[in-house]
Design a protein around this motif. Structure first.
Motif, short mmCIF file in Angstrom:
data_model
loop_
_atom_site.label_atom_id
_atom_site.label_comp_id
_atom_site.label_asym_id
_atom_site.label_seq_id
_atom_site.Cartn_x
_atom_site.Cartn_y
_atom_site.Cartn_z
N VAL A 242 0.78 0.01 -4.21
CA VAL A 242 1.53 1.36 -4.58
C VAL A 242 3.05 1.25 -4.46
CG1 VAL A 242 1.52 3.79 -3.68
CG2 VAL A 242 -0.81 2.59 -3.98
N ILE A 243 3.57 0.98 -3.21
CA ILE A 243 4.83 0.93 -3.06
C ILE A 243 5.69 -0.01 -3.60
CG2 ILE A 243 4.35 2.71 -1.02
CD1 ILE A 243 5.53 0.12 0.55
N PHE A 244 5.22 -1.04 -4.13
CA PHE A 244 5.82 -2.18 -4.80
C PHE A 244 6.97 -1.95 -5.81
CE2 PHE A 244 6.76 -6.14 -6.41
CZ PHE A 244 6.61 -7.19 -5.21
N PRO A 245 6.41 -1.18 -6.73
CA PRO A 245 7.57 -0.82 -7.82
C PRO A 245 8.99 -0.03 -7.21
CG PRO A 245 5.57 -0.06 -8.59
CD PRO A 245 5.39 -0.69 -7.32
N VAL A 246 8.29 0.64 -6.09
CA VAL A 246 9.45 1.74 -5.42
C VAL A 246 10.51 0.73 -4.68
CG1 VAL A 246 9.71 3.60 -3.74
CG2 VAL A 246 7.80 3.63 -5.44
N TRP B 271 11.05 -2.30 -5.00
CA TRP B 271 11.60 -3.09 -6.00
C TRP B 271 12.83 -2.53 -6.48
CZ3 TRP B 271 11.52 -2.89 -11.57
CH2 TRP B 271 12.18 -3.80 -12.30
N ILE B 272 12.81 -1.22 -6.82
CA ILE B 272 13.80 -0.43 -7.38
C ILE B 272 14.62 0.03 -6.27
CG2 ILE B 272 14.45 1.90 -7.92
CD1 ILE B 272 13.92 0.42 -10.24
N GLU C 24 15.92 -13.49 -9.57
CA GLU C 24 14.84 -13.76 -8.64
C GLU C 24 14.53 -12.80 -7.88
OE1 GLU C 24 16.21 -16.34 -5.36
OE2 GLU C 24 17.94 -16.68 -6.52
N LEU C 25 13.16 -12.75 -7.11
CA LEU C 25 12.68 -11.56 -6.63
C LEU C 25 13.19 -11.51 -5.25
CD1 LEU C 25 10.72 -9.42 -6.82
CD2 LEU C 25 8.94 -10.85 -6.11
N TYR D 140 20.84 -3.02 -14.18
CA TYR D 140 19.57 -2.77 -13.59
C TYR D 140 20.14 -1.86 -12.22
CZ TYR D 140 15.97 -4.98 -15.93
OH TYR D 140 15.02 -5.77 -16.57
N SER E 102 17.36 6.19 -11.19
CA SER E 102 16.26 6.63 -10.90
C SER E 102 15.84 7.26 -9.51
CB SER E 102 15.29 5.56 -11.00
OG SER E 102 15.49 4.75 -12.22
N VAL F 242 10.73 9.47 -15.02
CA VAL F 242 11.25 8.17 -14.03
C VAL F 242 10.53 7.10 -13.75
CG1 VAL F 242 12.66 7.57 -11.98
CG2 VAL F 242 12.99 10.00 -13.04
N LEU G 194 8.72 -11.84 -11.99
CA LEU G 194 9.18 -12.09 -11.13
C LEU G 194 8.28 -12.62 -10.02
CD1 LEU G 194 12.57 -10.25 -10.64
CD2 LEU G 194 12.31 -12.36 -11.45
N TRP H 181 -1.58 3.13 -11.93
CA TRP H 181 -0.75 3.56 -10.96
C TRP H 181 -0.51 5.00 -10.77
CZ3 TRP H 181 4.28 4.95 -9.72
CH2 TRP H 181 4.79 4.46 -8.42
#
Lengths: 949, 356
Positions: A38-42, A44-45, A60-61, A913, A920, B151, B169, B224
């Motif tokens: 769930v929190i992965f995209p958050v 990441w951002i 790279e990550l 980015y 965002s 967003v 990635l 999601w």
């Protein structure tokens, strides 16, 4: 269960514990995995926005960057958005807040009363209306976009309104916030929180200072966002700052010049030392050589056979020794030249110092001169505004103090509780209720005075007069408007159809009044035009500095002119040979650049043939020499030659780079070579553009027209808002107007000459007729006019603007989605409130309004909260309508800005980015925090109210 | 006082009066409620109803860019626009009304299955007895619902970016750590070829041929976003189930599976049905996810009705055929109307509480 009973107690206990721990571990593991997903995209951002390495190198990550930086946020918050022509983040935020809060308030305010009616009354059209609202709720918002745009484009609002509405809004908002704080303090007093502390008065004074300090700050912020501030302070300040930077840059140059002198001198020294070393070495060799020859002679005489005696005995020993012994002697020449160069450079550098100092003095003088009026202006404005803000704050303090006296001494914070009365003892309550009403009246008065009157008065006093003055005459703005109108008229006249009519009118004029009167009329027009040009020229200097853009434009213009005159010169050059002229013109039309080179060569061949037949013709020889020179220049201009030269330079560059490892002084030469390479490359590009540029003049009419249209598009939004006047000045509009005027002037001049050359009326008329026949007739005009009509309808009017492009209009458009939702949702929730409560209140003598405000609204706070939140979210994150409606950069929303930096569509163009991530996060934070605050109510509001089973 | 009697009287039948009198009385009583509704009605009339009527007018004409000039009036073309819309006669590449509609239905259905199953499953996990950090998990799990879709959708679009997107990635990271060879430059949103291609056999399912890779990307993103709502609703419903029921079932020897189908499902159904209906409409109309992530691409493959309606507007504005866009919107409106009526039927939301 059965097993538990049969097993021994102890082992079952341990088993159960182990089982529980195992179960807990499994559960925790599963839930942790879900959490990570769930929190992965958050994460990441957030990681990207804080990563100090910056993108797009980042491929790279890295979820936990080693070094973090807030530069992306800083850049967003404090630097203007270039994609919105330097609109600041605060401006966008203020726009978004206005739209979002406005949408929320509009939909809840209107929706609550409608929902109440639907929930509590039985009336004609109820079912139909309800169904209609729900249908509208289900409609996709995109469906009505075209009609909405059409409708909102037709509706006009006065410019005053669209700028005044936000003022009122912010005034009321400020007042409401202050009121809220006051009320909180009042409650604290009610609960005796403040009263019984030992530092009671200190605390009260602190609160008062805080409240009014905030208020003062709020006003200052409003003032800083006002147009008066823009006109009188911000823009002059920017200009003076620019000037200061200029002076600073001159100042920075001085040490550089001095450094240069020192460096040159050092190089001179080193060159001298090297030459001296070379000379001494040579001398030593020269001294040693005779001894060596003697030795060789002696050895040979003793019978040894030493080789190369012949070469040793050569007459010029120096040359030989140079060849044989030390290659550095070859460089003596070079060193001498070098020393000469260095000496010249030193002299030059030293000579440059006084020049730079003079520059500095001049720059400082300019700066001081330019700054003085601005400082004066700023002081004047501050002198006007500060007393105003102080006065209005004082006024609000007096009003609020009245309230405070009311609260503290009259003890009517909460009459019911304070007097310990039963709620429904109406008779005993009456005087209290009256006093309570009085208090509310005071609060209302407070809000009205502080919010509406004060800020509105400010706006009316300091902004509107400027606008009005700008609109109704006088001032520079008026001059510009007149100039624009003139330019417009002239452009119309230049139009082919108009020209045809005009020429026909000319013919008529000549027929009726004679050629002389016609010529006189033209002369008058010419002098009129000259006056107009002069006027524009004078307004040009009226406002102050000319901008870089203007200069740039002139440079380009001059360059184009130069290229063009070059081509034209050549066209007139071989005029003596008529056949060739025709051939060349044809060639030039197909490919001007290529034609030029080819024509030169062909012409040269032709001349050479002629010269063979008549070898003594001096004229041909002169021409031939001129052509040869032209060919040489042309070849120099030739890409191929430049390519070769580039190669040579490249080789030199490479060798210098190699040399650089050993010699630090090679750096400068390398830089020079690099410069040369760059210049050549640019020249190549210029050459490629040349074909296009020669055609430029032919499209002049169209380009002037379109530029004027573009300028008008730029300027129309600002008509009535003189605030952006300085910016306006930067957009080289005067140049465009001047160009149009000059065009007209040339045209008149041409016609005067034309008329002068035809002193015979008949021949003049015939010439006119040929001219007229070349122009298009009225048949094509209608088509053209239709296109123009399309363009014109999309423009704004002068004083009023369309509802479409205002934030207020956008707010209303958003309610097409949020209002039905609000009605539906609130109605559903009102339905769940027992009717008995109201009935009891009605029996006790409460009116309809009292029931609604005192019973229904407090009870339906969850639904109100969620409806408000959804209204807010609509305005905060909506993009589609905003994108279609708003055209002004300073009226854009945050959502538009985010979409702008998020990269392009399905083409997957890579965005910046870090910027995107930071933006965002900034946009999501308010909504997410509101969501968490209201979460309990959202769930109950949606499930109980919205979709009641 | 008058209002009291009015409201109290309104419920009573007036049998002794003539129908005309009753009608007059009804009109009189309707005055106050309509006064309440008036402000909303005015705004709605301007902002919603007028544009709708105008849209209907446009749908029957060849309205285009020129006709924004009030002096030029468009010609009536009858049902031509509707015909062109339905038989896919709109001059757009890859436009097929039925395919878009079918895709929209599949999209809604697949999404709902995932949202509800994941939501209920996680809710049951969170409802487990003696679970530690329950509040923490609840707070974290609603994140997908809390983040504004606009967003979030833009973030997901960049997460699917070919070179810098987090999804690729991660694949690269896994390759590095474990040594697998997952593809790391997948064009999630633009690749037209089917995602799975086994040599010799081809794609295993027809579904993969119909639905491009972008569909699965969208699906991941929308799951999601969507499941937290179902989880929250299901949690609320699960908490209201008395634990005695499960204990009694345990005593009776019922398996966990039986308990789930015989106790949990029937008892959470009253709460879940409205939530599912709401979710259906949200997903069916889910403009933000599709428009901002894939934009309906590649080649119009992931277009749903609402995004197509908007895209039609943008694309035909080049051709200038707003009439067709309006006709399309009206067709979509009727589809939504049908869904709304079904929804209304199931949830009976229009019933006033005094009639219920």
């Amino acid at each position: 269960m059965k097993l538990d009973v049969t097993n021994p107690q102890v082992s079952s206990k341990w088993e159960r514990l182990a089982k529980q721990v195992g179960r807990q571990l499994v559960l925790q593991f599963i839930l942790l995995v879900i959490t990570v997903i769930v929190i992965f995209p958050v994460v990441w951002i957030v990681a990207i926005s804080l990563d100090s390495r910056g993108l797009p190198q980042y491929s790279e990550l890295v979820l936990f960057p080693e070094s973090i930086t807030f530069s992306a946020f800083e850049k967003l918050l404090f630097e203007p958005f270039q994609s919105f022509s330097d609109t600041s983040f605060t401006q966008l935020l203020s726009n978004s807040l206005f739209v979002a809060l406005g949408t929320a308030m509009l939909s809840v305010g209107l929706g609550a009363s409608a929902a109440y009616a639907f929930s509590r009354f039985k009336f004609i059209g109820r079912q139909a209306g309800m169904l209609g609202f729900i249908l509208l709720l289900m409609m996709p918002a995109t469906g009505t976009l075209v009609p909405l745009i059409a409708l909102f484009s037709l509706l006009k609002v006065h410019v005053f309104f669209s700028t005044f509405a936000p003022s009122i809004f912010y005034g009321c908002l400020t007042a409401l916030i202050v009121f809220g704080i006051n009320r909180g303090v009042q409650r604290a007093i009610d609960r005796d929180v403040v009263r019984d502390t030992p530092f009671r008065w200190l605390g009260l004074v602190g609160v008062v200072v805080l409240v009014f300090g905030l208020q003062f700050l709020g006003w200052m912020m409003l003032f800083r966002n006002s147009e008066a501030y823009d006109i009188n302070i911000r823009e002059p300040l920017t200009e003076t700052n620019e000037l200061r930077e200029e002076v600073q840059s001159v100042l920075n140059d001085i040490p550089k010049v001095e450094e240069n002198v020192v460096r040159q001198e050092r190089r001179l020294e080193s060159a001298r030392a090297e030459r001296d070393a070379g000379l001494s070495f040579q001398n030593r060799v020269n001294d040693a050589l005779p001894g060596a020859y003697d030795l060789v002679e002696q050895l040979n005489s003793f019978g040894f056979n030493v080789a190369n005696t012949a070469s040793l005995q050569s007459p010029s020993l120096d040359e030989t020794s140079q060849r044989v012994f030390d290659p550095r002697f070859i460089d003596l020449q070079y060193f001498n030249a070098e020393i000469a160069d260095q000496e010249a450079a030193v002299a030059e550098a030293i000579a440059a110092v006084p020049q730079r100092e003079a520059d500095l003095v001049e720059a400082r003088r300019t700066y001081d001169e330019a700054r003085e009026p601005y400082i004066q202006l700023r002081n004047d404005t501050i002198g006007k505004i500060v007393p105003y803000v102080l006065l209005s704050t004082l006024a609000s303090i007096i009003i609020a103090a009245f309230l405070w006296v009311n609260i503290i001494f009259w003890k009517i914070g909460n009459p019911l509780r304070r007097e310990g009365l039963a709620k429904l003892d109406i008779k005993a309550l009456n005087p209290l209720v009256r006093r309570e009403r009085f208090r509310r009246g005071m609060i209302l008065l407070y809000i009205v005075l502080v919010g509406l009157v004060t800020y509105g008065w400010f706006d009316a006093n300091y902004v509107s007069p400027t606008k009005q003055a700008g609109l109704e005459g006088g001032g520079l703005w008026y001059d510009i408007k007149i100039a624009f109108r003139d330019a417009d008229d002239i452009l119309d006249e230049l139009h082919p159809y108009e020209r045809r009519h005009e020429l026909e009118a000319d013919v008529e004029l000549i027929n009726s009044e004679g050629l002389t009167a016609y010529q006189d009329g033209l002369q008058t027009e010419l002098s009129d035009l000259d006056r107009a040009i002069e006027r524009i020229d004078s307004t040009k200097t009226g406002i102050g500095t000319e901008t870089d853009q203007l200069n740039q434009f002139r440079t380009i213009h001059n360059a184009i002119e130069a290229v063009r005159s070059d081509a034209e010169d050549f066209v007139t050059y071989p005029a003596e040979t008529p056949d060739f002229d025709d051939w060349y013109m044809a060639q030039l039309e197909t490919d001007p650049v290529l034609g030029y080179s080819e024509a030169l060569v062909t012409y040269r061949d032709e001349l050479a043939t002629q010269l063979e037949s008549t070898p003594d013709d001096a004229e041909i020889q002169t021409q031939l020499a001129a052509i040869d020179e032209a060919i040489r220049l042309d070849q120099l201009n030739n890409e191929e030659l430049r390519g070769i030269y580039l190669d040579v330079l490249q080789t030199h560059h490479d060798s210098l780079t190699a040399e650089l490892d050993e010699d630090a002084d090679g750096q400068e030469e390398l830089d020079l070579t690099n410069d040369a390479i760059r210049r050549l490359e640019r020249l190549n590009i210029n050459n490629m553009n040349r074909t296009a540029r020669i055609e430029w003049k032919d499209r002049e009419f169209l380009s002037i027209q379109s530029r004027l249209q573009g300028l008008r598009d730029n300027i129309e939004p600002y008509i009535g808002t003189t605030a952006r006047f300085n910016r306006l000045n930067n957009e080289n509009f005067q140049t465009a107007i001047l160009e149009v005027l000059n065009e007209r002037r040339t045209e008149v001049q041409r016609r005067i000459e034309f008329a002068a050359s035809n002193d015979n009326v008949d021949s003049a008329l015939a010439a006119f007729q040929t001219e007229i026949n070349k122009l298009p007739s009225d048949a094509k005009k209608e088509d053209r006019l239709r296109k123009e009509a399309n363009i014109r309808t999309s423009n704004r009017g002068n004083v009023s603007e369309t509802l479409k492009i205002t934030l207020f209009g956008l707010m209303i458009a958003y309610s097409s989605g949020s209002l039905p939702f609000a009605i539906w949702n609130l109605k559903g929730y009102f339905d769940t409130i027992p009717k008995e409560l109201e009935e009891a209140a009605l029996v006790d003598g409460a009116g309809l309004a009292t029931t609604f405000f005192r019973i229904i609204l407090p009870l339906s706070l969850p639904a109100i909260a969620i409806t408000t939140l959804f209204g807010f979210m609509t305005g905060w994150t909506e993009f589609i309508l905003a994108f279609q409606f708003l055209v002004d950069n300073d009226r854009s929303t945050l959502a538009m800005a985010l979409r702008g930096i998020a990269g392009g569509g399905a083409t997957q163009a890579e965005p910046d980015y870090t910027q995107f991530a930071a933006m965002s996060i900034l946009m999501a934070i308010p909504v997410v925090s509101l969501f968490y605050v209201f979460q309990r109510w959202i769930v109950s509001g949606l499930t109980v109210g919205g979709v009641k089973g | 006082m008058a209002t009291v009697t009015e409201i109290q009287d309104s419920g009573l039948p007036d049998e002794h009066k003539s129908p005309w009198d009753a009608f007059k009385k009804a009109i009189k009583e309707s005055r106050l409620p309509w006064l309440f509704i008036l402000p909303s009605a005015i705004v709605m009339a301007g902002v919603t109803i007028y544009p709708q009527l105008f849209q209907i007018y446009m749908a029957f004409t060849n309205f285009d860019n020129r006709h924004f000039n009030p002096e030029i009036s468009p010609d009536f073309v009858g049902f031509e626009n509707f015909k062109q819309t339905l038989i896919s006669g709109i001059p757009l590449s890859n436009y097929d009304f039925l395919r878009i509609f079918a895709f929209n239905l599949i999209w809604t259905f697949v999404n709902l299955i995932f949202h509800v199953s994941i939501g209920v499953a996680v809710a049951m996990l969170l409802n487990a007895k003696g679970l530690l950090f329950r509040r923490f998990y609840r707070a974290i799990f609603v994140l997908g619902w809390a983040i504004p879709q606009f967003v979030g959708a833009l973030v997901w679009r960049n997460a699917f970016s070919q070179n810098f997107g987090v999804v690729n990635l991660i694949a690269g990271e896994i390759n590095q750590k474990i040594g697998t060879s997952l593809p790391t430059d997948t064009k999630w949103l633009t690749d037209l070829s089917p995602p799975i291609d086994i040599p010799g056999i081809g794609t295993p399912f027809d579904l993969f041929e119909i639905l491009p890779l972008a569909f699965y990307a969208l699906l991941i993103a929308n799951i999601w976003f969507g499941w937290p709502f179902m989880m929250v609703v299901a949690t609320g419903a699960l908490q209201s189930i008395p634990s005695e029921l499960y204990e009694a079932a345990d005593v009776d020897g019922a398996s966990k599976w039986t308990q789930f189908w015989s106790i949990t499902v029937p008892l959470i159904r009253p709460a879940m049905v409205p939530a599912i209906m709401l979710g259906t409409i949200w997903t069916f109309n889910g403009f933000n996810i599709v428009f901002f992530i894939s934009g309906g691409g590649p080649s119009r493959q992931t277009e749903i009705l609402v995004t197509q309606s908007y895209n039609l507007l943008l694309e035909t504005s080049l051709v200038g055929r707003f009439g067709m866009a309006a006709a399309f919107s009206i067709v979509v409106f009727f589809i939504l109307l049908a869904i709304t009526l079904i929804n209304n039927r199931i949830t009976r939301a229009t019933e006033a509480y005094d009639e219920a």
